[in-house]
Motif scaffolding. Structure first.
Motif, PDB file in Angstrom:
ATOM      1  N   LYS A  24      12.052   5.498   5.787  1.00  0.00           N
ATOM      2  CA  LYS A  24      12.159   6.358   4.621  1.00  0.00           C
ATOM      3  C   LYS A  24      12.098   5.532   3.330  1.00  0.00           C
ATOM      4  CE  LYS A  24      14.831  10.418   3.348  1.00  0.00           C
ATOM      5  NZ  LYS A  24      16.131  11.062   3.484  1.00  0.00           N
ATOM      6  N   ASN A  25      12.743   4.327   3.395  1.00  0.00           N
ATOM      7  CA  ASN A  25      12.753   3.455   2.226  1.00  0.00           C
ATOM      8  C   ASN A  25      11.355   2.973   1.866  1.00  0.00           C
ATOM      9  OD1 ASN A  25      15.397   3.706   1.777  1.00  0.00           O
ATOM     10  ND2 ASN A  25      16.008   1.778   2.766  1.00  0.00           N
ATOM     11  N   VAL A  26      10.550   2.678   2.901  1.00  0.00           N
ATOM     12  CA  VAL A  26       9.169   2.227   2.672  1.00  0.00           C
ATOM     13  C   VAL A  26       8.372   3.348   1.991  1.00  0.00           C
ATOM     14  CG1 VAL A  26       7.024   1.498   3.798  1.00  0.00           C
ATOM     15  CG2 VAL A  26       9.222   0.645   4.627  1.00  0.00           C
ATOM     16  N   PHE A  27       8.576   4.570   2.481  1.00  0.00           N
ATOM     17  CA  PHE A  27       7.883   5.726   1.897  1.00  0.00           C
ATOM     18  C   PHE A  27       8.248   5.860   0.413  1.00  0.00           C
ATOM     19  CE2 PHE A  27       7.842  10.211   0.692  1.00  0.00           C
ATOM     20  CZ  PHE A  27       6.536  10.551   0.986  1.00  0.00           C
ATOM     21  N   LEU A  28       9.562   5.797   0.133  1.00  0.00           N
ATOM     22  CA  LEU A  28      10.013   5.934  -1.258  1.00  0.00           C
ATOM     23  C   LEU A  28       9.491   4.805  -2.135  1.00  0.00           C
ATOM     24  CD1 LEU A  28      13.693   7.223  -1.045  1.00  0.00           C
ATOM     25  CD2 LEU A  28      11.702   8.352  -2.058  1.00  0.00           C
ATOM     26  N   ALA A  29       9.507   3.572  -1.593  1.00  0.00           N
ATOM     27  CA  ALA A  29       9.036   2.414  -2.356  1.00  0.00           C
ATOM     28  C   ALA A  29       7.554   2.574  -2.701  1.00  0.00           C
ATOM     29  CB  ALA A  29       9.263   1.131  -1.553  1.00  0.00           C
ATOM     30  N   LYS A  30       6.763   3.084  -1.749  1.00  0.00           N
ATOM     31  CA  LYS A  30       5.324   3.286  -1.995  1.00  0.00           C
ATOM     32  C   LYS A  30       5.105   4.342  -3.077  1.00  0.00           C
ATOM     33  CE  LYS A  30       2.799   1.783   2.036  1.00  0.00           C
ATOM     34  NZ  LYS A  30       2.000   2.147   3.187  1.00  0.00           N
ATOM     35  N   ARG A  31       5.902   5.432  -3.005  1.00  0.00           N
ATOM     36  CA  ARG A  31       5.760   6.490  -4.012  1.00  0.00           C
ATOM     37  C   ARG A  31       6.120   5.949  -5.394  1.00  0.00           C
ATOM     38  NH1 ARG A  31       3.970   7.628  -0.136  1.00  0.00           N
ATOM     39  NH2 ARG A  31       2.226   7.045  -1.432  1.00  0.00           N
ATOM     40  N   LEU A  32       7.173   5.120  -5.440  1.00  0.00           N
ATOM     41  CA  LEU A  32       7.581   4.529  -6.722  1.00  0.00           C
ATOM     42  C   LEU A  32       6.490   3.622  -7.283  1.00  0.00           C
ATOM     43  CD1 LEU A  32      11.364   3.593  -6.521  1.00  0.00           C
ATOM     44  CD2 LEU A  32      10.214   4.993  -8.246  1.00  0.00           C
TER      45      LEU A  32
END
Ligand SMILES: Nc1ncnc2c1ncn2[C@@H]1O[C@H](COP(=O)(O)OP(=O)(O)OP(=O)(O)O)[C@@H](O)[C@H]1O
Length: 117
Positions: A2-10
């Motif tokens: 989930k953190n990777v997904f959020l980091a990519k969106r950021l």
């Protein structure tokens, strides 16, 4: 995960802000349109009462025109990158791209006249 997904969106958001900053710095037409919009809307909104629906229409128009200007600048850059020398096809591509901005600008102007007059 989930953190990777959020980091990519950021990161995507950061890249988009970077593009916005670039447009502001390099594209005089973009700056002129922003200044003109702020001046016209703040001046006229003091003279005419604007409902929520009208504010929504104004926001949509401003967004469409600025978005079209961003795409137009983008197309000009791609053209200059692939063909820095004079070329008839590049001329047509750039002229059509500029026409797209003109079309949405005229639409925004007509809606502006209807709202403010
Ligand atoms: N490589 C080229 N070949 C042929 N015509 C071109 C070429 N580059 C530009 N033109 C013509 O000059 C016009 C202006 O192009 P230009 O890239 O300078 O856009 P602009 O709208 O003046 O943007 P900006 O002010 O951001 O430079 C184009 O619409 C096109 O008619």
């Amino acid at each position: 995960m989930k953190n990777v997904f959020l980091a990519k969106r950021l990161h995507s958001f950061k890249y988009a802000l970077n593009g916005l900053w670039h447009l502001w710095k390099k594209e005089i037409n973009f700056r002129i349109q922003i200044f003109a919009t702020i001046t016209v809307v703040t001046t006229l909104s003091r003279l005419v009462e604007i409902t929520r629906t009208k504010w929504m229409l104004i926001t949509i128009c401003v967004g469409i025109v600025l978005g079209a200007e961003a795409f137009n600048s983008d197309i000009e850059r791609i053209c200059d990158f692939i063909s820095p020398e004079k070329n008839r096809q590049i001329k047509i591509i750039k002229d059509i791209s500029a026409a797209a901005v003109l079309i949405v600008s005229v639409m925004a102007a007509i809606i502006g006249v209807i709202i403010f007059c």
